[in-house]
Enzyme design. Structure first.
Site, mmCIF file in Angstrom:
data_model
loop_
_atom_site.group_PDB
_atom_site.id
_atom_site.type_symbol
_atom_site.label_atom_id
_atom_site.label_comp_id
_atom_site.label_asym_id
_atom_site.label_seq_id
_atom_site.Cartn_x
_atom_site.Cartn_y
_atom_site.Cartn_z
ATOM 1 C CB SER A 144 -0.901 0.001 1.239
ATOM 2 O OG SER A 144 -1.526 1.251 1.409
ATOM 3 C CE1 TYR A 169 -4.272 -2.076 4.640
ATOM 4 C CE2 TYR A 169 -3.645 0.169 4.056
ATOM 5 C CZ TYR A 169 -3.990 -1.116 3.684
ATOM 6 O OH TYR A 169 -4.066 -1.438 2.352
#
Length: 354
Positions: A144, A169
């Site tokens: 990501s 995350y």
């Protein structure tokens, strides 16, 4: 015939990748998803149904064949179920694996950290174990843009240090990259991590801002605009993302013979390991993004301006020059077209007439 495991196929990106690959005669696809309740399961089942997987036939750890495509099968399975994941690898003997299953969302990681450790760490570890015990040609996995965290230098380059995440995350995605490198270095598993930059489009995730914006505007509700609208995102249309993934699957990384442990480059290695940014390479101001949604809906948004949220960053901007050089990646969908396609899908899916 290329046998490919794609995880997260009831999810946004996994669904689109499967839909692309199953239309090609030289691919045999096994899709995997645990169909959790992070967001509306009806949307997940609708995605599966588009590829010929009927909800009525889905049972845990039971392979279901598509009614539309002879080269597609699906299994409901949780990646944390190590015994059954390893048994699947041993039984199927995959050539390629694309791991897109993960617990997504920056803000939700502040509320439910355990979900991220279980899915993104333990689940990914089981994928790596499966690939170690049953050698594959290439493991492609989702990282990501969030890994860039507190970095301020833009555009973000894969050679940048990413040791300062600002969300759990992001930390789990950075951990995925480290785990992948370890299995590449120790066991020779060819691994490529793709750092996705704000993917949007039809069949998207309901927790994403653009999805929430459309819903709120249609309902006459105000939308929350964080950092008072002073943010930019490298919004990347789903078809461009899938094109990049498809190209990279058949390009397993090779060891970099020029790699130096004295001045190590994070994006390559002495092992068969590689990291790529995959984005549009053109940041868009949040205000312009909202304006395009208003234009597509022919309706103005009520804006509730708020400070920056914890875990958010002001700008994301992908340097994709490496992906261009390697696989001739060319993101081509402008925000005006991408938003219009999403809105058209949304209205049709939710049976809304303007």
């Amino acid at each position: 015939m290329k046998k490919v495991l794609v995880t997260g196929t009831a999810g946004f990106i996994g669904f689109h990748l499967v839909r692309r690959l199953i239309r090609k005669d030289d691919y045999q696809i096994v899709g995997l998803d645990n169909i959790n309740d992070y967001y509306d399961k009806k949307l997940k089942y609708a995605r599966l149904n588009e590829s010929g997987i009927r909800k009525e036939e889905i049972q845990y750890n039971v392979v279901v064949s598509s009614e539309k495509y002879e080269n597609y099968r699906f299994i409901k399975l949780d990646l944390t179920d190590k015994e059954n994941v390893l048994e699947l690898f041993n039984r199927e003997q995959f050539d390629y694996v694309v791991n897109l299953a993960a617990q997504g969302g920056v803000r939700y990681s502040l509320k439910n950290p355990d979900a991220y450790i279980n899915s993104n760490i333990y689940g990914f570890l089981n994928i790596l174990e499966g690939a170690k015990e049953n050698p594959i040609k290439h493991l492609v996995y989702a990282s990501s843009s969030s890994v860039y965290g507190a970095n301020k230098k833009i555009p973000f380059s894969e050679s940048d240090n990413v040791d300062h995440p600002i969300s759990l995350y992001a930390a789990t995605k950075k951990a995925n990259e480290l785990l992948a490198h370890t299995y590449s270095a120790v066991y020779g598993v060819p691994c490529t991590g793709l750092r996705f930059f704000t993917v949007y489009g039809p069949w998207g995730r309901p927790d994403m801002a653009y999805f929430l914006f459309v819903k709120a505007i249609l309902e006459g509700q105000p939308i929350n605009v964080y950092n008072f609208g002073k943010m930019k995102r490298d919004f990347t249309y789903i078809d461009d993302i899938v094109d990049g993934i498809e190209r990279i699957i058949l390009m397993p990384p090779k060891p970099n013979e020029q790699w130096s442990g004295i001045s190590p480059d994070p994006k390559t290695s002495f092992a068969p390991y590689r990291i790529y940014n995959i984005g549009h390479n053109e940041p868009v101001e949040l205000q312009k993004f909202i304006a395009e949604i208003e234009k597509a809906l022919n309706k103005k948004a009520q804006k509730n301006y708020l400070p920056m949220q914890p875990g958010d960053v002001e700008v994301t901007y992908a340097d994709v020059s490496d992906l261009i050089r390697t696989v001739n990646y060319k993101p081509s969908t402008p925000i005006e077209i991408g938003i219009k396609k999403f809105v058209d899908w949304y209205l049709k899916f939710y049976q809304i007439t303007l």
